[in-house]
Design a protein around this motif. Structure first.
Motif, short mmCIF file in Angstrom:
data_model
loop_
_atom_site.label_atom_id
_atom_site.label_comp_id
_atom_site.label_asym_id
_atom_site.label_seq_id
_atom_site.Cartn_x
_atom_site.Cartn_y
_atom_site.Cartn_z
N GLY A 154 1.16 -1.29 -0.07
CA GLY A 154 -0.10 -0.27 0.13
C GLY A 154 1.05 1.01 -0.34
N ALA B 292 0.23 5.75 0.57
CA ALA B 292 -0.10 6.85 0.82
C ALA B 292 0.43 8.41 0.07
CB ALA B 292 -1.30 6.90 2.11
N MET C 282 -4.17 5.51 -1.84
CA MET C 282 -4.69 6.50 -1.53
C MET C 282 -4.25 7.94 -1.30
SD MET C 282 -7.12 6.79 2.24
CE MET C 282 -5.91 7.60 2.76
N LEU D 40 -6.56 1.07 4.39
CA LEU D 40 -5.71 0.59 3.39
C LEU D 40 -4.64 -0.21 4.40
CD1 LEU D 40 -3.49 1.90 0.94
CD2 LEU D 40 -2.83 3.59 2.73
#
Ligand code: FEO
Length: 394
Positions: free
Chosen positions: A301, A303, A335, A386
Protein backbone atom coordinates in the motif's frame (compact mmCIF):
# COMPACT_ATOMS: atom_id res chain seq x y z
CA UNK A 1 46.81 1.93 -4.88
CA UNK A 2 46.77 -1.85 -5.17
CA UNK A 3 45.01 -4.28 -7.44
CA UNK A 4 43.01 -6.93 -5.66
CA UNK A 5 42.99 -10.47 -7.04
CA UNK A 6 39.37 -11.59 -6.78
CA UNK A 7 39.94 -14.91 -8.57
CA UNK A 8 42.96 -16.57 -10.13
CA UNK A 9 44.52 -13.83 -12.32
CA UNK A 10 41.38 -11.71 -12.28
CA UNK A 11 41.96 -8.39 -10.53
CA UNK A 12 39.77 -5.59 -9.27
CA UNK A 13 41.37 -2.37 -10.57
CA UNK A 14 38.52 0.07 -9.96
CA UNK A 15 38.12 3.25 -7.94
CA UNK A 16 36.40 4.22 -4.73
CA UNK A 17 34.43 7.46 -4.79
CA UNK A 18 33.91 8.07 -1.09
CA UNK A 19 32.46 11.54 -1.65
CA UNK A 20 29.78 11.00 -4.30
CA UNK A 21 26.42 11.96 -2.81
CA UNK A 22 24.25 12.45 -5.88
CA UNK A 23 24.40 9.94 -8.69
CA UNK A 24 22.12 11.49 -11.31
CA UNK A 25 19.51 12.31 -8.65
CA UNK A 26 20.05 9.06 -6.76
CA UNK A 27 21.13 10.01 -3.25
CA UNK A 28 24.28 8.02 -2.52
CA UNK A 29 24.97 8.82 1.10
CA UNK A 30 27.61 6.08 1.40
CA UNK A 31 29.43 6.93 -1.83
CA UNK A 32 30.03 4.79 -4.89
CA UNK A 33 32.63 2.46 -6.39
CA UNK A 34 33.45 2.08 -10.06
CA UNK A 35 34.61 -1.48 -10.54
CA UNK A 36 36.96 -2.24 -13.41
CA UNK A 37 38.50 -5.70 -13.76
CA UNK A 38 41.74 -6.89 -15.30
CA UNK A 39 42.15 -10.44 -16.61
CA UNK A 40 45.72 -11.63 -17.11
CA UNK A 41 45.93 -14.53 -19.52
CA UNK A 42 47.86 -14.96 -22.79
CA UNK A 43 45.93 -11.86 -23.70
CA UNK A 44 45.43 -9.04 -21.22
CA UNK A 45 41.88 -7.81 -20.93
CA UNK A 46 40.52 -4.77 -19.12
CA UNK A 47 36.80 -5.01 -18.42
CA UNK A 48 35.28 -1.53 -18.18
CA UNK A 49 37.04 1.56 -16.87
CA UNK A 50 36.09 4.16 -14.26
CA UNK A 51 34.72 7.69 -14.13
CA UNK A 52 37.26 9.95 -15.81
CA UNK A 53 38.40 11.79 -12.67
CA UNK A 54 39.50 8.45 -11.20
CA UNK A 55 41.60 7.44 -14.22
CA UNK A 56 44.92 7.79 -12.35
CA UNK A 57 43.67 5.60 -9.53
CA UNK A 58 42.68 2.84 -11.97
CA UNK A 59 45.94 3.17 -13.90
CA UNK A 60 48.03 2.82 -10.73
CA UNK A 61 46.17 -0.36 -9.84
CA UNK A 62 46.63 -1.80 -13.34
CA UNK A 63 50.35 -0.99 -13.19
CA UNK A 64 50.68 -3.23 -10.14
CA UNK A 65 49.77 -6.21 -12.35
CA UNK A 66 50.76 -5.48 -15.97
CA UNK A 67 52.25 -2.86 -18.20
CA UNK A 68 49.08 -1.00 -19.28
CA UNK A 69 50.45 -0.44 -22.79
CA UNK A 70 50.28 -4.23 -23.26
CA UNK A 71 46.53 -4.51 -22.76
CA UNK A 72 45.11 -6.40 -25.74
CA UNK A 73 41.38 -5.87 -25.24
CA UNK A 74 39.25 -3.31 -23.43
CA UNK A 75 35.71 -4.53 -22.95
CA UNK A 76 33.16 -1.76 -22.69
CA UNK A 77 30.12 -3.44 -21.19
CA UNK A 78 28.30 -0.10 -20.96
CA UNK A 79 28.71 3.37 -22.44
CA UNK A 80 27.54 5.41 -19.44
CA UNK A 81 30.56 7.44 -18.44
CA UNK A 82 30.90 6.11 -14.90
CA UNK A 83 32.29 3.06 -16.76
CA UNK A 84 33.59 4.41 -20.06
CA UNK A 85 34.80 7.80 -18.80
CA UNK A 86 38.46 6.73 -18.74
CA UNK A 87 38.35 4.80 -21.99
CA UNK A 88 39.82 7.54 -24.17
CA UNK A 89 42.75 8.09 -21.80
CA UNK A 90 43.24 4.35 -21.51
CA UNK A 91 43.32 4.00 -25.28
CA UNK A 92 46.07 6.65 -25.44
CA UNK A 93 48.23 4.26 -23.39
CA UNK A 94 46.96 0.89 -24.62
CA UNK A 95 47.23 2.00 -28.22
CA UNK A 96 46.83 -1.46 -29.72
CA UNK A 97 43.94 -2.56 -27.57
CA UNK A 98 40.81 -3.61 -29.42
CA UNK A 99 37.62 -2.23 -27.90
CA UNK A 100 34.92 -4.86 -27.48
CA UNK A 101 31.30 -3.77 -27.18
CA UNK A 102 27.83 -4.28 -28.62
CA UNK A 103 26.64 -2.58 -31.81
CA UNK A 104 24.79 0.02 -29.74
CA UNK A 105 27.86 0.32 -27.55
CA UNK A 106 29.98 1.27 -30.54
CA UNK A 107 27.42 3.89 -31.59
CA UNK A 108 27.43 5.32 -28.06
CA UNK A 109 31.20 5.35 -27.69
CA UNK A 110 31.56 7.10 -31.04
CA UNK A 111 29.21 9.84 -29.80
CA UNK A 112 31.10 10.29 -26.53
CA UNK A 113 34.74 10.06 -27.59
CA UNK A 114 37.09 10.68 -30.44
CA UNK A 115 37.36 7.08 -31.58
CA UNK A 116 39.24 7.77 -34.79
CA UNK A 117 41.72 4.97 -35.39
CA UNK A 118 40.23 2.68 -32.71
CA UNK A 119 39.83 -0.94 -33.58
CA UNK A 120 36.44 -2.24 -32.50
CA UNK A 121 35.15 -5.77 -32.14
CA UNK A 122 31.35 -5.74 -32.07
CA UNK A 123 29.82 -8.68 -30.21
CA UNK A 124 26.38 -10.11 -29.59
CA UNK A 125 24.92 -12.70 -27.22
CA UNK A 126 26.67 -16.04 -27.59
CA UNK A 127 29.87 -14.69 -29.16
CA UNK A 128 33.02 -16.04 -27.56
CA UNK A 129 36.64 -14.92 -27.41
CA UNK A 130 39.51 -17.21 -26.43
CA UNK A 131 42.17 -15.25 -24.53
CA UNK A 132 44.46 -18.16 -23.54
CA UNK A 133 43.31 -20.54 -20.83
CA UNK A 134 40.09 -18.57 -20.55
CA UNK A 135 37.13 -18.06 -22.86
CA UNK A 136 34.99 -14.97 -22.64
CA UNK A 137 31.29 -15.23 -23.50
CA UNK A 138 29.30 -12.09 -24.18
CA UNK A 139 25.70 -11.56 -23.15
CA UNK A 140 23.76 -8.57 -24.43
CA UNK A 141 21.59 -6.94 -21.78
CA UNK A 142 19.70 -4.35 -23.85
CA UNK A 143 17.91 -1.74 -21.72
CA UNK A 144 19.41 -3.12 -18.52
CA UNK A 145 19.69 -0.34 -18.31
CA UNK A 146 20.88 1.29 -21.56
CA UNK A 147 20.48 -0.07 -25.10
CA UNK A 148 24.20 -0.84 -25.26
CA UNK A 149 24.50 -2.77 -21.98
CA UNK A 150 26.07 -6.20 -21.89
CA UNK A 151 27.78 -8.60 -19.51
CA UNK A 152 30.94 -10.65 -19.91
CA UNK A 153 31.18 -14.21 -18.62
CA UNK A 154 34.50 -15.95 -17.97
CA UNK A 155 33.51 -19.52 -18.77
CA UNK A 156 36.28 -21.51 -17.09
CA UNK A 157 35.94 -19.56 -13.84
CA UNK A 158 32.14 -19.22 -13.99
CA UNK A 159 32.58 -15.55 -13.29
CA UNK A 160 29.96 -13.07 -14.49
CA UNK A 161 31.13 -9.48 -14.94
CA UNK A 162 27.65 -8.05 -14.93
CA UNK A 163 28.27 -4.30 -15.14
CA UNK A 164 25.37 -2.31 -13.56
CA UNK A 165 23.16 -5.36 -12.97
CA UNK A 166 23.43 -6.65 -9.39
CA UNK A 167 25.38 -3.53 -8.36
CA UNK A 168 25.06 -1.36 -5.28
CA UNK A 169 25.98 2.26 -4.66
CA UNK A 170 28.10 1.72 -1.60
CA UNK A 171 31.73 2.74 -1.17
CA UNK A 172 33.86 0.39 0.88
CA UNK A 173 37.34 -1.06 1.20
CA UNK A 174 35.67 -4.46 1.33
CA UNK A 175 35.29 -6.18 -2.03
CA UNK A 176 32.92 -9.06 -1.26
CA UNK A 177 29.36 -9.47 -0.06
CA UNK A 178 30.55 -11.63 2.84
CA UNK A 179 32.95 -8.90 4.00
CA UNK A 180 30.12 -6.46 4.68
CA UNK A 181 27.52 -9.18 5.39
CA UNK A 182 25.36 -10.68 2.66
CA UNK A 183 22.20 -9.17 4.14
CA UNK A 184 23.79 -5.73 4.14
CA UNK A 185 24.87 -6.20 0.52
CA UNK A 186 21.31 -7.17 -0.49
CA UNK A 187 20.01 -4.07 1.31
CA UNK A 188 22.23 -1.82 -0.83
CA UNK A 189 21.43 -3.79 -3.98
CA UNK A 190 17.74 -3.26 -3.29
CA UNK A 191 18.21 0.53 -3.09
CA UNK A 192 20.07 0.38 -6.41
CA UNK A 193 17.43 -1.83 -8.05
CA UNK A 194 14.54 0.34 -6.83
CA UNK A 195 16.04 3.57 -8.12
CA UNK A 196 17.54 2.39 -11.40
CA UNK A 197 16.09 -0.91 -12.53
CA UNK A 198 12.55 -0.87 -11.11
CA UNK A 199 10.85 0.17 -14.38
CA UNK A 200 12.68 -2.61 -16.19
CA UNK A 201 11.34 -5.43 -14.02
CA UNK A 202 9.82 -7.33 -16.96
CA UNK A 203 13.09 -7.14 -18.90
CA UNK A 204 14.99 -8.28 -15.80
CA UNK A 205 12.64 -11.24 -15.44
CA UNK A 206 13.04 -12.24 -19.10
CA UNK A 207 16.82 -11.84 -18.98
CA UNK A 208 17.04 -14.05 -15.88
CA UNK A 209 14.95 -16.65 -17.74
CA UNK A 210 17.19 -16.39 -20.79
CA UNK A 211 20.33 -16.79 -18.69
CA UNK A 212 18.69 -19.75 -16.97
CA UNK A 213 18.17 -21.43 -20.37
CA UNK A 214 21.87 -21.03 -21.19
CA UNK A 215 22.59 -23.25 -18.18
CA UNK A 216 25.36 -20.98 -17.02
CA UNK A 217 26.65 -21.57 -13.53
CA UNK A 218 28.00 -18.73 -11.47
CA UNK A 219 30.72 -19.03 -8.91
CA UNK A 220 30.83 -15.27 -8.53
CA UNK A 221 29.05 -12.20 -9.91
CA UNK A 222 31.19 -9.10 -10.11
CA UNK A 223 29.16 -5.95 -10.85
CA UNK A 224 30.53 -2.56 -11.76
CA UNK A 225 29.37 -0.95 -8.51
CA UNK A 226 29.71 -2.08 -4.91
CA UNK A 227 30.73 -5.46 -3.58
CA UNK A 228 31.19 -8.71 -5.51
CA UNK A 229 28.77 -11.57 -4.95
CA UNK A 230 30.36 -14.76 -3.67
CA UNK A 231 26.77 -15.84 -3.11
CA UNK A 232 25.30 -15.30 -6.60
CA UNK A 233 22.10 -17.22 -5.91
CA UNK A 234 21.17 -14.77 -3.15
CA UNK A 235 21.16 -11.75 -5.43
CA UNK A 236 19.63 -13.61 -8.39
CA UNK A 237 16.74 -14.72 -6.17
CA UNK A 238 16.34 -11.18 -4.82
CA UNK A 239 16.21 -9.80 -8.39
CA UNK A 240 13.52 -12.36 -9.31
CA UNK A 241 11.47 -11.27 -6.30
CA UNK A 242 11.85 -7.57 -7.01
CA UNK A 243 11.12 -7.99 -10.73
CA UNK A 244 7.78 -9.57 -9.85
CA UNK A 245 6.91 -6.74 -7.39
CA UNK A 246 6.14 -9.27 -4.70
CA UNK A 247 4.40 -7.22 -2.01
CA UNK A 248 5.04 -7.32 1.69
CA UNK A 249 2.44 -6.37 4.24
CA UNK A 250 3.63 -2.78 4.32
CA UNK A 251 2.15 0.67 3.76
CA UNK A 252 4.30 3.64 2.80
CA UNK A 253 2.88 7.05 3.72
CA UNK A 254 4.58 9.93 1.93
CA UNK A 255 3.77 13.59 2.30
CA UNK A 256 4.88 17.17 2.21
CA UNK A 257 3.28 19.96 4.13
CA UNK A 258 3.01 23.77 4.22
CA UNK A 259 1.43 24.52 7.62
CA UNK A 260 1.44 21.00 9.13
CA UNK A 261 -2.17 20.11 8.23
CA UNK A 262 -1.11 17.49 5.66
CA UNK A 263 1.50 16.22 8.15
CA UNK A 264 -1.17 15.71 10.81
CA UNK A 265 -3.36 13.82 8.34
CA UNK A 266 -0.38 11.69 7.23
CA UNK A 267 0.32 10.65 10.82
CA UNK A 268 -3.33 9.75 11.44
CA UNK A 269 -3.38 7.62 8.26
CA UNK A 270 -0.13 5.95 9.31
CA UNK A 271 -1.55 5.16 12.74
CA UNK A 272 -4.64 3.62 11.16
CA UNK A 273 -2.66 1.59 8.58
CA UNK A 274 -0.46 0.24 11.38
CA UNK A 275 -3.46 -1.68 12.70
CA UNK A 276 -2.97 -4.13 9.83
CA UNK A 277 0.43 -3.48 8.26
CA UNK A 278 3.96 -2.36 8.87
CA UNK A 279 4.14 1.35 8.16
CA UNK A 280 6.86 3.69 6.87
CA UNK A 281 6.29 7.45 7.02
CA UNK A 282 8.33 9.86 4.91
CA UNK A 283 8.54 13.63 4.54
CA UNK A 284 9.50 14.51 0.99
CA UNK A 285 11.90 17.32 1.84
CA UNK A 286 13.49 15.60 4.81
CA UNK A 287 13.92 12.00 3.71
CA UNK A 288 15.98 10.65 0.77
CA UNK A 289 13.82 9.78 -2.23
CA UNK A 290 16.08 6.80 -2.97
CA UNK A 291 15.09 5.34 0.41
CA UNK A 292 11.40 6.11 -0.12
CA UNK A 293 11.47 4.38 -3.51
CA UNK A 294 13.16 1.34 -1.99
CA UNK A 295 10.33 0.99 0.50
CA UNK A 296 7.74 1.43 -2.25
CA UNK A 297 9.28 -1.40 -4.31
CA UNK A 298 7.80 -4.14 -2.11
CA UNK A 299 5.01 -2.28 -0.31
CA UNK A 300 1.42 -3.44 -0.78
CA UNK A 301 0.00 0.00 0.00
CA UNK A 302 0.98 3.58 -0.66
CA UNK A 303 -0.53 6.90 0.45
CA UNK A 304 0.68 10.22 -0.92
CA UNK A 305 -0.34 13.52 0.59
CA UNK A 306 0.03 17.10 -0.55
CA UNK A 307 -1.26 20.53 0.32
CA UNK A 308 -2.92 22.38 -2.51
CA UNK A 309 -0.93 25.39 -3.70
CA UNK A 310 -2.17 27.59 -6.54
CA UNK A 311 -4.84 24.94 -7.20
CA UNK A 312 -2.13 22.39 -7.87
CA UNK A 313 -0.12 19.80 -6.06
CA UNK A 314 2.71 21.21 -3.88
CA UNK A 315 5.92 21.47 -6.02
CA UNK A 316 8.07 18.96 -4.04
CA UNK A 317 5.23 16.44 -4.32
CA UNK A 318 4.99 17.15 -8.07
CA UNK A 319 8.71 16.38 -8.41
CA UNK A 320 8.30 13.14 -6.50
CA UNK A 321 5.30 12.13 -8.60
CA UNK A 322 7.47 12.59 -11.71
CA UNK A 323 10.14 10.36 -10.16
CA UNK A 324 7.49 7.78 -9.26
CA UNK A 325 5.97 7.79 -12.76
CA UNK A 326 9.39 7.17 -14.29
CA UNK A 327 10.16 4.25 -12.01
CA UNK A 328 6.73 2.66 -12.61
CA UNK A 329 6.11 0.61 -9.46
CA UNK A 330 3.35 -1.99 -9.77
CA UNK A 331 0.80 -3.88 -7.69
CA UNK A 332 -0.12 -1.22 -5.13
CA UNK A 333 -3.27 -0.18 -3.34
CA UNK A 334 -3.11 3.61 -3.21
CA UNK A 335 -4.74 6.53 -1.50
CA UNK A 336 -4.28 10.27 -2.05
CA UNK A 337 -4.77 12.76 0.74
CA UNK A 338 -4.13 16.40 1.50
CA UNK A 339 -5.32 19.70 2.86
CA UNK A 340 -6.51 22.81 1.08
CA UNK A 341 -7.76 26.30 1.91
CA UNK A 342 -10.25 27.05 -0.82
CA UNK A 343 -9.90 25.52 -4.31
CA UNK A 344 -8.44 22.09 -3.65
CA UNK A 345 -6.90 20.13 -6.51
CA UNK A 346 -3.83 18.33 -5.18
CA UNK A 347 -5.49 14.97 -4.53
CA UNK A 348 -6.90 14.90 -8.07
CA UNK A 349 -3.40 15.22 -9.51
CA UNK A 350 -2.08 12.49 -7.23
CA UNK A 351 -4.97 10.22 -8.19
CA UNK A 352 -4.26 10.76 -11.89
CA UNK A 353 -0.74 9.42 -11.34
CA UNK A 354 -2.08 6.44 -9.39
CA UNK A 355 -4.46 5.68 -12.26
CA UNK A 356 -1.66 5.99 -14.82
CA UNK A 357 0.32 3.48 -12.78
CA UNK A 358 -2.72 1.17 -12.67
CA UNK A 359 -2.81 1.09 -8.89
CA UNK A 360 -5.99 0.06 -7.11
CA UNK A 361 -7.17 3.51 -6.04
CA UNK A 362 -9.05 4.01 -2.76
CA UNK A 363 -11.24 7.04 -2.05
CA UNK A 364 -9.06 10.12 -1.50
CA UNK A 365 -9.19 12.28 1.59
CA UNK A 366 -9.10 16.04 1.08
CA UNK A 367 -9.60 18.20 4.18
CA UNK A 368 -10.05 21.96 4.43
CA UNK A 369 -7.60 24.01 6.52
CA UNK A 370 -6.74 22.48 9.88
CA UNK A 371 -8.29 19.03 10.40
CA UNK A 372 -10.77 18.73 13.28
CA UNK A 373 -10.73 15.79 15.70
CA UNK A 374 -13.60 14.29 13.76
CA UNK A 375 -11.75 14.66 10.46
CA UNK A 376 -8.63 13.11 11.94
CA UNK A 377 -10.72 10.15 13.00
CA UNK A 378 -11.77 9.84 9.34
CA UNK A 379 -8.11 9.93 8.32
CA UNK A 380 -7.33 7.22 10.85
CA UNK A 381 -10.18 5.06 9.51
CA UNK A 382 -9.00 5.62 5.92
CA UNK A 383 -5.58 4.41 7.07
CA UNK A 384 -7.15 1.33 8.65
CA UNK A 385 -8.86 0.53 5.32
CA UNK A 386 -5.64 1.04 3.39
CA UNK A 387 -3.68 -1.16 5.80
CA UNK A 388 -6.33 -3.85 5.68
CA UNK A 389 -6.40 -3.83 1.87
CA UNK A 390 -2.59 -3.82 1.64
CA UNK A 391 -2.37 -6.75 4.05
CA UNK A 392 -4.38 -8.82 1.57
CA UNK A 393 -2.01 -8.13 -1.34
CA UNK A 394 1.03 -9.66 0.36
FE1 FEO B 1 26.88 2.51 -13.63
FE2 FEO B 1 24.59 2.82 -16.11
O1 FEO B 1 26.14 3.22 -15.18
Amino acid sequence: MNAEEIMDKVYWVGAIDWEERDFHNFETHRGVTYNAYLIKDEKIVLVDTVKEKFFDEMLQRIEKVVDPSEIDYIISNHVETDHSGSLEKMKEIAKNATVICTKKGKEGLEKHFNTEGWEFKVVKTGDELKIGERTLLFLEMPMLHWPDSMATYVKEQKLLLSNDAFGQHFASEERFDEDIGVEEAVKWAKIYYANILMPLGELVRRKLEEIGKLNLEFSMIAPSHGVIWKNPSVIIEAYSRWAEFKAENKVVVIYDTMWESTAIIAKAIAEGAAQHSEVRLFHLRKDPWSEIMTEILDAGGIAIGSPTMHNRVFPPVAGFLTYLRGLKPKNKVAMAFGSYGWGGGAVKEINRVFEELKFEVLEPLSLRYRPTEEELQKAYEAGVRLGERASKTS
